[in-house]
Design a protein around this motif. Structure first.
Motif, PDB file in Angstrom:
ATOM      1  N   GLU A 195       0.844  -1.210   0.000  1.00  0.00           N
ATOM      2  CA  GLU A 195       0.000   0.000   0.000  1.00  0.00           C
ATOM      3  C   GLU A 195       0.878   1.260   0.000  1.00  0.00           C
ATOM      4  OE1 GLU A 195      -3.388   2.223   2.725  1.00  0.00           O
ATOM      5  OE2 GLU A 195      -2.756   0.212   3.299  1.00  0.00           O
ATOM      6  N   GLU A 196       1.947   1.225   0.796  1.00  0.00           N
ATOM      7  CA  GLU A 196       2.876   2.365   0.838  1.00  0.00           C
ATOM      8  C   GLU A 196       3.583   2.530  -0.504  1.00  0.00           C
ATOM      9  OE1 GLU A 196       4.189   2.519   5.557  1.00  0.00           O
ATOM     10  OE2 GLU A 196       5.201   1.093   4.221  1.00  0.00           O
ATOM     11  N   LEU A 197       3.965   1.409  -1.118  1.00  0.00           N
ATOM     12  CA  LEU A 197       4.634   1.464  -2.425  1.00  0.00           C
ATOM     13  C   LEU A 197       3.714   2.043  -3.498  1.00  0.00           C
ATOM     14  CD1 LEU A 197       6.610  -1.923  -2.461  1.00  0.00           C
ATOM     15  CD2 LEU A 197       7.572   0.377  -2.204  1.00  0.00           C
ATOM     16  N   GLN A 198       2.419   1.735  -3.414  1.00  0.00           N
ATOM     17  CA  GLN A 198       1.449   2.291  -4.369  1.00  0.00           C
ATOM     18  C   GLN A 198       1.360   3.805  -4.234  1.00  0.00           C
ATOM     19  OE1 GLN A 198      -2.153   0.072  -3.648  1.00  0.00           O
ATOM     20  NE2 GLN A 198      -1.496  -1.661  -4.891  1.00  0.00           N
ATOM     21  N   LYS A 199       1.360   4.280  -2.983  1.00  0.00           N
ATOM     22  CA  LYS A 199       1.317   5.730  -2.750  1.00  0.00           C
ATOM     23  C   LYS A 199       2.581   6.396  -3.299  1.00  0.00           C
ATOM     24  CE  LYS A 199      -1.597   5.661   1.422  1.00  0.00           C
ATOM     25  NZ  LYS A 199      -2.718   6.435   0.876  1.00  0.00           N
ATOM     26  N   MET A 200       3.730   5.773  -3.049  1.00  0.00           N
ATOM     27  CA  MET A 200       5.000   6.295  -3.568  1.00  0.00           C
ATOM     28  C   MET A 200       5.002   6.311  -5.097  1.00  0.00           C
ATOM     29  SD  MET A 200       7.873   4.517  -1.159  1.00  0.00           S
ATOM     30  CE  MET A 200       7.902   4.742   0.618  1.00  0.00           C
ATOM     31  N   SER A 201       4.438   5.251  -5.665  1.00  0.00           N
ATOM     32  CA  SER A 201       4.376   5.120  -7.116  1.00  0.00           C
ATOM     33  C   SER A 201       3.526   6.237  -7.730  1.00  0.00           C
ATOM     34  CB  SER A 201       3.794   3.742  -7.475  1.00  0.00           C
ATOM     35  OG  SER A 201       3.748   3.583  -8.855  1.00  0.00           O
ATOM     36  N   ARG A 202       2.357   6.497  -7.129  1.00  0.00           N
ATOM     37  CA  ARG A 202       1.475   7.563  -7.645  1.00  0.00           C
ATOM     38  C   ARG A 202       2.121   8.940  -7.457  1.00  0.00           C
ATOM     39  NH1 ARG A 202      -2.703   4.084  -5.533  1.00  0.00           N
ATOM     40  NH2 ARG A 202      -2.745   5.245  -3.575  1.00  0.00           N
ATOM     41  N   TYR A 203       2.775   9.122  -6.319  1.00  0.00           N
ATOM     42  CA  TYR A 203       3.521  10.375  -6.076  1.00  0.00           C
ATOM     43  C   TYR A 203       4.532  10.585  -7.207  1.00  0.00           C
ATOM     44  CZ  TYR A 203       7.586  12.998  -4.303  1.00  0.00           C
ATOM     45  OH  TYR A 203       8.647  13.855  -4.182  1.00  0.00           O
ATOM     46  N   ALA A 204       5.305   9.530  -7.497  1.00  0.00           N
ATOM     47  CA  ALA A 204       6.370   9.613  -8.493  1.00  0.00           C
ATOM     48  C   ALA A 204       5.828   9.839  -9.907  1.00  0.00           C
ATOM     49  CB  ALA A 204       7.215   8.347  -8.455  1.00  0.00           C
ATOM     50  N   GLN A 205       4.726   9.168 -10.249  1.00  0.00           N
ATOM     51  CA  GLN A 205       4.124   9.365 -11.576  1.00  0.00           C
ATOM     52  C   GLN A 205       3.714  10.821 -11.771  1.00  0.00           C
ATOM     53  OE1 GLN A 205       0.954   6.470 -11.640  1.00  0.00           O
ATOM     54  NE2 GLN A 205       2.376   4.753 -11.748  1.00  0.00           N
ATOM     55  N   ASN A 206       3.130  11.400 -10.723  1.00  0.00           N
ATOM     56  CA  ASN A 206       2.687  12.802 -10.807  1.00  0.00           C
ATOM     57  C   ASN A 206       3.861  13.763 -10.933  1.00  0.00           C
ATOM     58  OD1 ASN A 206      -0.120  12.417 -10.751  1.00  0.00           O
ATOM     59  ND2 ASN A 206      -0.155  12.244  -8.547  1.00  0.00           N
ATOM     60  N   ILE A 207       4.914  13.548 -10.106  1.00  0.00           N
ATOM     61  CA  ILE A 207       6.045  14.486 -10.216  1.00  0.00           C
ATOM     62  C   ILE A 207       6.807  14.266 -11.518  1.00  0.00           C
ATOM     63  CG2 ILE A 207       6.306  14.888  -7.720  1.00  0.00           C
ATOM     64  CD1 ILE A 207       8.969  13.223  -7.955  1.00  0.00           C
ATOM     65  N   ARG A 240       1.310  22.393 -11.692  1.00  0.00           N
ATOM     66  CA  ARG A 240       1.031  22.698 -10.275  1.00  0.00           C
ATOM     67  C   ARG A 240       0.036  21.708  -9.687  1.00  0.00           C
ATOM     68  NH1 ARG A 240       1.041  28.000 -12.236  1.00  0.00           N
ATOM     69  NH2 ARG A 240      -1.241  28.078 -12.223  1.00  0.00           N
ATOM     70  N   GLN A 241      -0.982  21.370 -10.488  1.00  0.00           N
ATOM     71  CA  GLN A 241      -2.024  20.432 -10.038  1.00  0.00           C
ATOM     72  C   GLN A 241      -1.424  19.031  -9.793  1.00  0.00           C
ATOM     73  OE1 GLN A 241      -5.711  20.926 -12.296  1.00  0.00           O
ATOM     74  NE2 GLN A 241      -6.198  18.783 -11.926  1.00  0.00           N
ATOM     75  N   LEU A 242      -0.529  18.604 -10.677  1.00  0.00           N
ATOM     76  CA  LEU A 242       0.134  17.300 -10.519  1.00  0.00           C
ATOM     77  C   LEU A 242       0.963  17.255  -9.242  1.00  0.00           C
ATOM     78  CD1 LEU A 242       1.236  16.759 -14.219  1.00  0.00           C
ATOM     79  CD2 LEU A 242      -0.149  15.126 -12.928  1.00  0.00           C
ATOM     80  N   VAL A 243       1.640  18.359  -8.944  1.00  0.00           N
ATOM     81  CA  VAL A 243       2.473  18.420  -7.738  1.00  0.00           C
ATOM     82  C   VAL A 243       1.602  18.354  -6.480  1.00  0.00           C
ATOM     83  CG1 VAL A 243       3.969  19.959  -6.380  1.00  0.00           C
ATOM     84  CG2 VAL A 243       4.497  19.498  -8.779  1.00  0.00           C
ATOM     85  N   GLU A 244       0.466  19.058  -6.502  1.00  0.00           N
ATOM     86  CA  GLU A 244      -0.442  19.011  -5.345  1.00  0.00           C
ATOM     87  C   GLU A 244      -0.971  17.589  -5.133  1.00  0.00           C
ATOM     88  OE1 GLU A 244      -0.700  21.385  -3.063  1.00  0.00           O
ATOM     89  OE2 GLU A 244       0.752  22.382  -4.378  1.00  0.00           O
ATOM     90  N   SER A 245      -1.320  16.911  -6.227  1.00  0.00           N
ATOM     91  CA  SER A 245      -1.798  15.524  -6.140  1.00  0.00           C
ATOM     92  C   SER A 245      -0.692  14.609  -5.602  1.00  0.00           C
ATOM     93  CB  SER A 245      -2.236  15.012  -7.519  1.00  0.00           C
ATOM     94  OG  SER A 245      -3.283  15.797  -8.020  1.00  0.00           O
ATOM     95  N   ALA A 246       0.533  14.854  -6.054  1.00  0.00           N
ATOM     96  CA  ALA A 246       1.681  14.051  -5.592  1.00  0.00           C
ATOM     97  C   ALA A 246       1.861  14.205  -4.087  1.00  0.00           C
ATOM     98  CB  ALA A 246       2.956  14.494  -6.319  1.00  0.00           C
ATOM     99  N   LYS A 247       1.809  15.431  -3.610  1.00  0.00           N
ATOM    100  CA  LYS A 247       2.005  15.706  -2.178  1.00  0.00           C
ATOM    101  C   LYS A 247       0.888  15.081  -1.346  1.00  0.00           C
ATOM    102  CE  LYS A 247       3.207  20.079  -1.389  1.00  0.00           C
ATOM    103  NZ  LYS A 247       3.197  21.526  -1.649  1.00  0.00           N
TER     104      LYS A 247
END
Length: 309
Positions: A216-228, A277-284
């Motif tokens: 679950e943590e890896l999925q969150k990291m993965s989505r963060y990384a895709q967005n940035i 900017r929107q992608l970065v907010e989603s990543a965070k």
């Protein structure tokens, strides 16, 4: 009274996260590890060529993302440093090959002559090959204090990120798309999620794997990384239009010259900036559940959209 004020200032400084301080600590660690990783031996020319590009500076964003994500998941810098160096080797290989006349045909990179301009095209190709092969060896041989199954997962992840399913595949579609005026936003996103995003995602996820993060943590990291990763590319496209060659450290306006489809060419500059900017907010937002431990990665996400080169 003065002492009490000084104490409160110190507390405030401690409470706030300073990215510049964090980078000032991490960058020398990465630089020293990269310098140690490739000594010059016979035949000297190839090692010098590999070191020329690997040690040419840059923000070291990819290795630092790996270190930060490993620490986020409860690991240590020492666990992740060999993988962090390997990621920079892979990234450097892609830049050396990208700059070749057969690809982007660029003369400057990070304010210096490109590898093939100094060592010739033949040695530049081999230097890229050498860095790519050595990156996997480095992870396998140098990672300490990490269960072997995690190291194996990281090696597989890096292979996928750099191969036809990742960076190489994105580069192929990018080359195919040059000079075509009808490139869709879907094709453009495919290019960049593979060419730029796949390696950035591997940087973040590999750090998590090494530290033993949950799926679950890896999925969150993965989505963060895709967005940035996508935000990073949008900002790159914007800077190619708005920054000077001095600011970029490489030739400006190359995308326009090569008739490349870019986010600004499809959306315009204003909408491109808004999307980034929107992608970065989603990543965070993906990392909010980690609390204060996520500060380095969240600050790095902001850094990506605010950079000027």
């Amino acid at each position: 009274m003065v002492s009490a004020h000084t104490d409160s200032v110190k507390k405030e400084a401690k409470a706030g996260f300073e990215l510049s301080v964090y980078l000032a600590e991490r960058q020398p660690l990465v630089e020293a590890a990269l310098d140690r990783s490739i000594p010059v031996i016979y035949p000297e020319k190839i090692y010098e060529s590999m070191r020329y590009s690997l040690l040419a500076g840059g923000k070291r964003l990819r290795p630092i993302l790996c270190l930060a994500s490993c620490e986020l998941a409860g690991g240590t810098v020492e666990m992740a440093l060999p993988t962090a160096c390997a990621l920079e080797m892979i990234h450097t290989m892609s830049l050396i090959h990208d700059d070749l006349p057969a690809m982007d045909n660029d003369d400057y990179r990070r304010g210096k002559l490109t590898n093939h301009k100094v060592y010739g095209e033949d040695i530049a190709i081999l230097a890229g090959d050498g860095l790519l092969a050595y990156s996997f060896e480095h992870v396998a041989a140098e990672t300490k204090g990490v269960p072997a199954d995690r190291v194996l997962r990281v090696i597989a992840l890096l292979g996928r990120a750099v191969g036809a399913a990742g960076l190489v595949g994105g580069q192929v579609v990018d080359l195919d798309s040059e000079g075509k005026s009808d490139i869709s936003i879907e094709t453009l996103s495919y290019i960049h999620t593979h060419k730029t995003g796949a390696l950035l995602e591997a940087c973040v996820v590999s750090g998590g794997i090494l530290a033993g993060a949950s799926s679950e943590e890896l999925q969150k990291m993965s989505r963060y990384a895709q967005n940035i990763g996508l935000a990073f590319q949008i900002i790159d496209d914007i800077l190619d239009i708005t920054a000077t060659a001095e600011q970029l450290g490489k030739t400006a306006g190359k995308d326009l010259q090569a008739q490349k489809a870019t986010y600004p060419s499809i959306w315009g500059l204003e909408e491109s900036s808004r999307q980034a900017r929107q992608l970065v907010e989603s990543a965070k937002a993906e990392l909010a559940c980690f609390g204060e431990k996520a500060q380095p990665l969240q600050a790095l996400a902001d850094f990506i959209t605010n950079r000027k080169h």
